[in-house]
Design a protein around this motif. Sequence first.
Motif, PDB file in Angstrom:
ATOM      1  N   VAL A  63     -17.389  33.866  -3.224  1.00 15.82           N
ATOM      2  CA  VAL A  63     -16.524  35.006  -3.547  1.00 15.82           C
ATOM      3  C   VAL A  63     -16.206  35.029  -5.036  1.00 15.82           C
ATOM      4  O   VAL A  63     -16.187  33.983  -5.709  1.00 15.82           O
ATOM      5  CB  VAL A  63     -15.211  34.974  -2.733  1.00 15.82           C
ATOM      6  N   TRP A  64     -15.983  36.241  -5.535  1.00 14.82           N
ATOM      7  CA  TRP A  64     -15.557  36.433  -6.924  1.00 14.82           C
ATOM      8  C   TRP A  64     -14.310  37.291  -6.913  1.00 14.82           C
ATOM      9  O   TRP A  64     -14.235  38.317  -6.222  1.00 14.82           O
ATOM     10  CB  TRP A  64     -16.652  37.124  -7.730  1.00 14.82           C
ATOM     11  N   ASN A  65     -13.288  36.867  -7.678  1.00 15.33           N
ATOM     12  CA  ASN A  65     -12.054  37.618  -7.826  1.00 15.33           C
ATOM     13  C   ASN A  65     -11.795  37.891  -9.305  1.00 15.33           C
ATOM     14  O   ASN A  65     -12.027  37.018 -10.161  1.00 15.33           O
ATOM     15  CB  ASN A  65     -10.860  36.849  -7.243  1.00 15.33           C
ATOM     16  N   LYS A  66     -11.327  39.070  -9.601  1.00 12.48           N
ATOM     17  CA  LYS A  66     -11.028  39.442 -10.987  1.00 12.48           C
ATOM     18  C   LYS A  66      -9.945  38.548 -11.572  1.00 12.48           C
ATOM     19  O   LYS A  66      -8.927  38.275 -10.930  1.00 12.48           O
ATOM     20  CB  LYS A  66     -10.587  40.904 -11.056  1.00 12.48           C
ATOM     21  N   VAL A  67     -10.185  38.080 -12.793  1.00 14.12           N
ATOM     22  CA  VAL A  67      -9.171  37.338 -13.550  1.00 14.12           C
ATOM     23  C   VAL A  67      -8.673  38.196 -14.707  1.00 14.12           C
ATOM     24  O   VAL A  67      -7.496  38.549 -14.771  1.00 14.12           O
ATOM     25  CB  VAL A  67      -9.738  36.003 -14.071  1.00 14.12           C
ATOM     26  N   ASN A  68      -9.570  38.525 -15.623  1.00 13.90           N
ATOM     27  CA  ASN A  68      -9.202  39.373 -16.758  1.00 13.90           C
ATOM     28  C   ASN A  68      -9.996  40.675 -16.780  1.00 13.90           C
ATOM     29  O   ASN A  68      -9.442  41.756 -16.881  1.00 13.90           O
ATOM     30  CB  ASN A  68      -9.417  38.626 -18.081  1.00 13.90           C
ATOM     31  N   THR A  69     -11.317  40.535 -16.678  1.00 23.71           N
ATOM     32  CA  THR A  69     -12.205  41.686 -16.773  1.00 23.71           C
ATOM     33  C   THR A  69     -12.775  42.038 -15.413  1.00 23.71           C
ATOM     34  O   THR A  69     -13.209  41.150 -14.671  1.00 23.71           O
ATOM     35  CB  THR A  69     -13.369  41.388 -17.747  1.00 23.71           C
ATOM     36  N   ASP A 128     -16.122  48.551  -3.180  1.00 22.94           N
ATOM     37  CA  ASP A 128     -15.951  48.489  -4.630  1.00 22.94           C
ATOM     38  C   ASP A 128     -16.052  47.031  -5.089  1.00 22.94           C
ATOM     39  O   ASP A 128     -15.560  46.121  -4.417  1.00 22.94           O
ATOM     40  CB  ASP A 128     -14.583  49.059  -5.021  1.00 22.94           C
ATOM     41  N   PHE A 129     -16.701  46.787  -6.224  1.00 17.92           N
ATOM     42  CA  PHE A 129     -16.936  45.440  -6.721  1.00 17.92           C
ATOM     43  C   PHE A 129     -16.012  45.067  -7.880  1.00 17.92           C
ATOM     44  O   PHE A 129     -16.084  43.952  -8.378  1.00 17.92           O
ATOM     45  CB  PHE A 129     -18.397  45.309  -7.178  1.00 17.92           C
ATOM     46  N   THR A 130     -15.168  45.965  -8.333  1.00 21.49           N
ATOM     47  CA  THR A 130     -14.397  45.754  -9.560  1.00 21.49           C
ATOM     48  C   THR A 130     -13.487  44.538  -9.478  1.00 21.49           C
ATOM     49  O   THR A 130     -13.434  43.718 -10.403  1.00 21.49           O
ATOM     50  CB  THR A 130     -13.550  46.998  -9.879  1.00 21.49           C
ATOM     51  N   TYR A 131     -12.771  44.387  -8.385  1.00 15.94           N
ATOM     52  CA  TYR A 131     -11.754  43.337  -8.278  1.00 15.94           C
ATOM     53  C   TYR A 131     -12.194  42.166  -7.391  1.00 15.94           C
ATOM     54  O   TYR A 131     -11.713  41.044  -7.555  1.00 15.94           O
ATOM     55  CB  TYR A 131     -10.450  43.930  -7.717  1.00 15.94           C
ATOM     56  N   TYR A 132     -13.087  42.441  -6.457  1.00  6.23           N
ATOM     57  CA  TYR A 132     -13.504  41.387  -5.514  1.00  6.23           C
ATOM     58  C   TYR A 132     -14.866  41.747  -4.948  1.00  6.23           C
ATOM     59  O   TYR A 132     -15.175  42.918  -4.684  1.00  6.23           O
ATOM     60  CB  TYR A 132     -12.499  41.269  -4.364  1.00  6.23           C
ATOM     61  N   PHE A 133     -15.702  40.725  -4.749  1.00  8.91           N
ATOM     62  CA  PHE A 133     -16.910  40.893  -3.950  1.00  8.91           C
ATOM     63  C   PHE A 133     -17.357  39.524  -3.459  1.00  8.91           C
ATOM     64  O   PHE A 133     -16.888  38.479  -3.930  1.00  8.91           O
ATOM     65  CB  PHE A 133     -18.025  41.607  -4.727  1.00  8.91           C
ATOM     66  N   SER A 134     -18.276  39.510  -2.498  1.00  5.51           N
ATOM     67  CA  SER A 134     -18.746  38.251  -1.923  1.00  5.51           C
ATOM     68  C   SER A 134     -20.272  38.239  -1.899  1.00  5.51           C
ATOM     69  O   SER A 134     -20.924  39.291  -1.921  1.00  5.51           O
ATOM     70  CB  SER A 134     -18.212  38.073  -0.503  1.00  5.51           C
ATOM     71  N   ALA A 135     -20.803  37.029  -1.849  1.00  3.21           N
ATOM     72  CA  ALA A 135     -22.253  36.837  -1.739  1.00  3.21           C
ATOM     73  C   ALA A 135     -22.525  35.931  -0.554  1.00  3.21           C
ATOM     74  O   ALA A 135     -22.007  34.807  -0.483  1.00  3.21           O
ATOM     75  CB  ALA A 135     -22.817  36.231  -3.015  1.00  3.21           C
ATOM     76  N   TYR A 186     -21.166  34.434 -18.200  1.00  3.96           N
ATOM     77  CA  TYR A 186     -21.236  33.948 -16.823  1.00  3.96           C
ATOM     78  C   TYR A 186     -19.845  33.588 -16.300  1.00  3.96           C
ATOM     79  O   TYR A 186     -19.056  32.918 -16.969  1.00  3.96           O
ATOM     80  CB  TYR A 186     -22.137  32.727 -16.724  1.00  3.96           C
ATOM     81  N   SER A 187     -19.578  34.034 -15.083  1.00  4.81           N
ATOM     82  CA  SER A 187     -18.319  33.757 -14.388  1.00  4.81           C
ATOM     83  C   SER A 187     -18.660  33.116 -13.047  1.00  4.81           C
ATOM     84  O   SER A 187     -19.521  33.613 -12.309  1.00  4.81           O
ATOM     85  CB  SER A 187     -17.542  35.056 -14.171  1.00  4.81           C
ATOM     86  N   SER A 188     -17.993  32.013 -12.724  1.00  5.63           N
ATOM     87  CA  SER A 188     -18.308  31.260 -11.508  1.00  5.63           C
ATOM     88  C   SER A 188     -17.736  31.926 -10.267  1.00  5.63           C
ATOM     89  O   SER A 188     -16.623  32.463 -10.278  1.00  5.63           O
ATOM     90  CB  SER A 188     -17.759  29.832 -11.609  1.00  5.63           C
ATOM     91  N   MET A 189     -18.522  31.861  -9.195  1.00  2.00           N
ATOM     92  CA  MET A 189     -18.044  32.282  -7.889  1.00  2.00           C
ATOM     93  C   MET A 189     -17.573  31.054  -7.121  1.00  2.00           C
ATOM     94  O   MET A 189     -18.005  29.943  -7.404  1.00  2.00           O
ATOM     95  CB  MET A 189     -19.149  33.010  -7.132  1.00  2.00           C
ATOM     96  N   LYS A 190     -16.688  31.248  -6.164  1.00  2.00           N
ATOM     97  CA  LYS A 190     -16.107  30.138  -5.406  1.00  2.00           C
ATOM     98  C   LYS A 190     -16.613  30.178  -3.971  1.00  2.00           C
ATOM     99  O   LYS A 190     -16.660  31.231  -3.345  1.00  2.00           O
ATOM    100  CB  LYS A 190     -14.581  30.225  -5.429  1.00  2.00           C
TER     101      LYS A 190
END
Length: 476
Positions: free
Chosen positions: A196-202, A158-165, A185-189
């Motif tokens: 990685v991307w982690n949900k903040v608000n949306t 599932d990609f809703t809360y977390y995913f990686s590239a 646009y939302s930055s990945m870390k």
Amino acid sequence: MNILNIKSLSLILLVFSSTAYSQNGLSPCGVASAIWNAQYSSWSDGQGACTLPKPTDIGVAGLNTNYFSKLTGSGMCGACFNLTGPAGSTIVKVVDSCNSVDLCLQTQHAHFIVSPEDYFKINGENKATMYNVGYQLVTCPALDDFKVTLSGATDTNDFTYYFSATISGFTVPIKTVEVTVGGVYSSMKYQGGIWVWNKVNTGFTFPSTMRITTQTMQQILFSAQSGSRVLPNFNQTAIQDTCPMPVTPTYIYQNALAAGWVDGSWFAVESNLKDHTISSGANILKGLSPWGGVKLINAEQFSTVGLKYLVFDALSNISNAQVTIFFQGDHNSTVVLESETFASYNVSVKDLIVSTDDLVNSISFQNNQPTSIKLLLANIRWVYETNVTVPPGVVTIPVIKPSTSTTAGSTSGSAGATTTADITTASTTASMTTTTGDVEGSNPSGSSQEGSSSGHHLSPVALLWMVSMLLTSALM
């Protein structure tokens, strides 16, 4: 047999055999140290701090901790360097960092760890640590697919809360990776070799546009999708000229022997490499028998190109002591030393060499008389020709400002390229791009460039497949 097919086959074979690796310079010239480690000869996919796949046909390298983190984003992971030594040059890709010995922990210059095979290319049979390696950040040869793999949560995908590239095969180091979330646009870390991307608000949802920006401000925009995707690679033009072999470092002795230099004196009955007769700092003190000499040996050969004078401070315990200076062979210069105080002397390098491109590895100061003397030496150094620049120990890509025009941003809030065929490339410096981009855009543009062939490179596997198909056809 089809003659046309034979001609086509010959053409493809010619193209295949003449494929050259790209070495477009991205940074100024630098000077580094280097050593070899057999571990880098048998490198496997996913090893090291960068966890990258092993590159095709070029070697891998580790970097000292300080230089490894000099770039933002993915740092030096995946960056390629052209290393130059007295024996030649080689291209390596950074896959690891080192933090275990002094050269890995120092912050004054870059330090590379490479395979014995790559070390041989720059230093020949000499396996000693090198302290005068020329290096330049360059574009990587486009030998591997530029691949992006998106993965959701481990158990559910599932990609809703977390995913990686996971990104590999790029020709220029990556600065930022962003995805659109709710049209913005939302930055990945970057962490642990992946983005990685982690949900903040949306929460994240498809469709979404991914934007990758290189350290040279090139960009590529494409529709994000679960799984792996191969993209057209960056084809970065040169920002800096190709670097030659660096001149030898300025000092041979300044309060101590410089790194890489050792004492190889002969007929010396007294020896102190850190005597303090000189008024400030330290000096070499040698008690020399008749015809004995102070010989300082470098672990690697160095070029005499660009060297104008050898300068040193000296003192002897007898008046008018004659000291002969030479590299090797019959070419030498003799100076007469004062006895009461340290004085500065200089010798023209042209008097010590056979040709201007000589490679040498030692400098000798010989007692040229039938009596013993005490010889004191300090501040032994080179003076360069006026057109010579000594490269720094740490260099990075120059700051590149984005253009004021934009193809990557809009105020429409559109989710952008929503089909898997949509790819837009944007850059301020690259010849492969068809548009000029502003990397400051906050929202994605709906524009796209379908089927763009700019920047596409045939991999060796694809070329071999083409050759086999033509060969089969030609023989029918």
